[in-house]
Design an enzyme around this catalytic site. Structure first.
Site, PDB file in Angstrom:
ATOM      1  N   HIS A  34       0.759  -1.186   0.174  1.00  0.00           N
ATOM      2  CA  HIS A  34      -0.088   0.009   0.015  1.00  0.00           C
ATOM      3  C   HIS A  34       0.890   1.238   0.074  1.00  0.00           C
ATOM      4  CE1 HIS A  34       1.225  -0.058   4.108  1.00  0.00           C
ATOM      5  NE2 HIS A  34       0.553  -1.124   4.270  1.00  0.00           N
ATOM      6  N   HIS A  37       4.242   1.601   1.897  1.00  0.00           N
ATOM      7  CA  HIS A  37       5.228   0.925   1.431  1.00  0.00           C
ATOM      8  C   HIS A  37       5.942   1.691   0.413  1.00  0.00           C
ATOM      9  CE1 HIS A  37       2.972  -2.654   2.659  1.00  0.00           C
ATOM     10  NE2 HIS A  37       4.340  -2.964   3.252  1.00  0.00           N
ATOM     11  N   GLY A 148       9.422   0.654   8.404  1.00  0.00           N
ATOM     12  CA  GLY A 148       8.214   1.591   8.788  1.00  0.00           C
ATOM     13  C   GLY A 148       8.298   2.161  10.350  1.00  0.00           C
ATOM     14  N   GLU A 149       7.901   3.164  10.633  1.00  0.00           N
ATOM     15  CA  GLU A 149       7.889   3.264  12.327  1.00  0.00           C
ATOM     16  C   GLU A 149       6.749   2.817  12.587  1.00  0.00           C
ATOM     17  OE1 GLU A 149       8.795   7.504  13.035  1.00  0.00           O
ATOM     18  OE2 GLU A 149      10.641   7.443  12.961  1.00  0.00           O
ATOM     19  N   ASP A 151       5.730  -0.196  12.919  1.00  0.00           N
ATOM     20  CA  ASP A 151       6.382  -1.296  13.592  1.00  0.00           C
ATOM     21  C   ASP A 151       7.447  -0.742  14.418  1.00  0.00           C
ATOM     22  OD1 ASP A 151       4.259  -3.317  12.864  1.00  0.00           O
ATOM     23  OD2 ASP A 151       5.231  -3.070  10.783  1.00  0.00           O
TER      24      ASP A 151
HETATM   25  O1  PAF Z   1       7.309  -5.255   8.709  1.00  0.00           O
HETATM   26  C1  PAF Z   1       7.180  -6.330   7.708  1.00  0.00           C
HETATM   27  O2  PAF Z   1       6.609  -6.315   6.733  1.00  0.00           O
HETATM   28  C2  PAF Z   1       7.809  -7.670   8.163  1.00  0.00           C
HETATM   29  O3  PAF Z   1       7.927  -7.889   9.471  1.00  0.00           O
HETATM   30  C3  PAF Z   1       9.224  -7.730   7.348  1.00  0.00           C
HETATM   31  C4  PAF Z   1      10.429  -6.798   8.156  1.00  0.00           C
HETATM   32  C5  PAF Z   1       9.445  -7.709   6.000  1.00  0.00           C
HETATM   33  C6  PAF Z   1      10.009  -9.140   7.883  1.00  0.00           C
HETATM   34  O4  PAF Z   1       9.107 -10.172   7.470  1.00  0.00           O
END
Ligand code: PAF
Length: 280
Positions: A34, A37, A148-149, A151
């Site tokens: 989306h 990204h 991304g922040e 996560d």
């Molecule tokens: O955030 C994500 O999409 C996933 O945790 C990652 C960093 C690609 C690892 O699988």
């Protein structure tokens, strides 16, 4: 855009880029791409000559088999989005390319970062993330990698893993992109119905309130207010916490000179949504 479907083609491709002296920026994903990204690719384009992404739904980071099975798989749309975003190459490995010895995570010492928040609710999750990201970084060999922040704990854990393993890559955090309502963009939003999607703004609005209350209330008082907001809603709060931004440990008092961040995890039906915000 090159689509690299196994480790061998990836390694050959990387070798050529390196020979040409290209600076490589990498943003791994689990697909269901989306706009959030795209902001990773935009950041990567500014600082690198070659932007590479990957799409791999990593089984070892799901502690719930149902969540893994329900994870949206939208590869054809993802490839279109990546192409339009100006990504140069995408790595779409098979499990065997990442886990030649079977689907097993390594065990990491993240200095306690994995014991907090998500770690308490998703046992083994961060070992799974560490394992796949370490392997992807070893194969892709980027100069810079972007996460991304949204996560935030994952970002902190990846920085720790890279430091401990001495991988020669710089990790960058990219601010969370939001819908106009404030809802953080996430692949899981695809699973919300229209009503849930409207109501999900409660997460962002509560974080904004926490930011406001941070000026005058204690962490405990803020937490009580947040819990009451969710009790009166259709969302089930899994946790709300305010942590030291560095250690990710829950704080009981606010101290001068330290940075703090508020985190919310809540369920809309069976969809688990997460978000966080720096407090100032
Ligand atoms: O955030 C994500 O999409 C996933 O945790 C990652 C960093 C690609 C690892 O699988």
């Amino acid at each position: 855009m090159k689509v690299l479907r196994n480790k061998k083609t990836l390694i050959d491709y990387i070798e050529r880029q390196r020979e040409m002296g290209k600076k490589i920026g990498f943003a791994p994903t689990m697909g269901a791409l989306h706009l959030g990204h795209i902001s990773l690719y935009e950041a990567a384009k500014k600082e690198n000559d070659e932007v590479i992404s990957s799409v791999f739904v990593n089984p070892t980071q799901f502690n719930n088999a149902d969540d893994f099975e329900k994870y949206p798989q939208t590869l054809e749309d993802d490839l279109k989005l990546l192409e339009n975003a100006g990504v140069d190459a995408v790595y779409v490995p098979k499990a065997i390319d990442i886990y030649p010895e079977g689907l097993k995570s390594k065990h990491y010492d993240f200095d306690g970062l994995d014991q907090e928040m998500e770690g308490k609710f998703r046992p083994g999750h961060f070992d799974g993330v560490g394992t796949v990201v370490e392997e992807l970084l070893r194969q892709v060999q980027p100069h810079n990698a972007y996460f991304g922040e949204k996560d935030y704990q994952q970002l902190a854990i990846i920085k720790k893993m890279v430091k401990k393993t001495n991988l020669p890559v710089k990790i960058h955090g990219v601010p969370t992109l939001r819908e106009q309502s404030g809802l953080a963009l996430s692949s899981r939003n695809l699973r919300l119905d229209e009503k849930q999607r409207k109501e999900a703004v409660i997460i962002y609005e509560t974080l904004l309130k926490a930011k406001e209350w941070f000026k005058s209330l204690s962490p405990k008082e803020i937490k009580e207010r947040v819990e009451n907001i969710f009790k009166a809603s259709n969302f089930e709060l899994e946790y709300f916490t305010i942590t030291d931004e560095e250690t990710l440990k829950e704080t009981e008092t606010f101290q001068e000179g330290k940075n703090y961040r508020a985190f919310i995890v809540a369920y809309a039906g069976d969809v688990r949504l997460i978000d966080n915000m720096h407090l100032e």
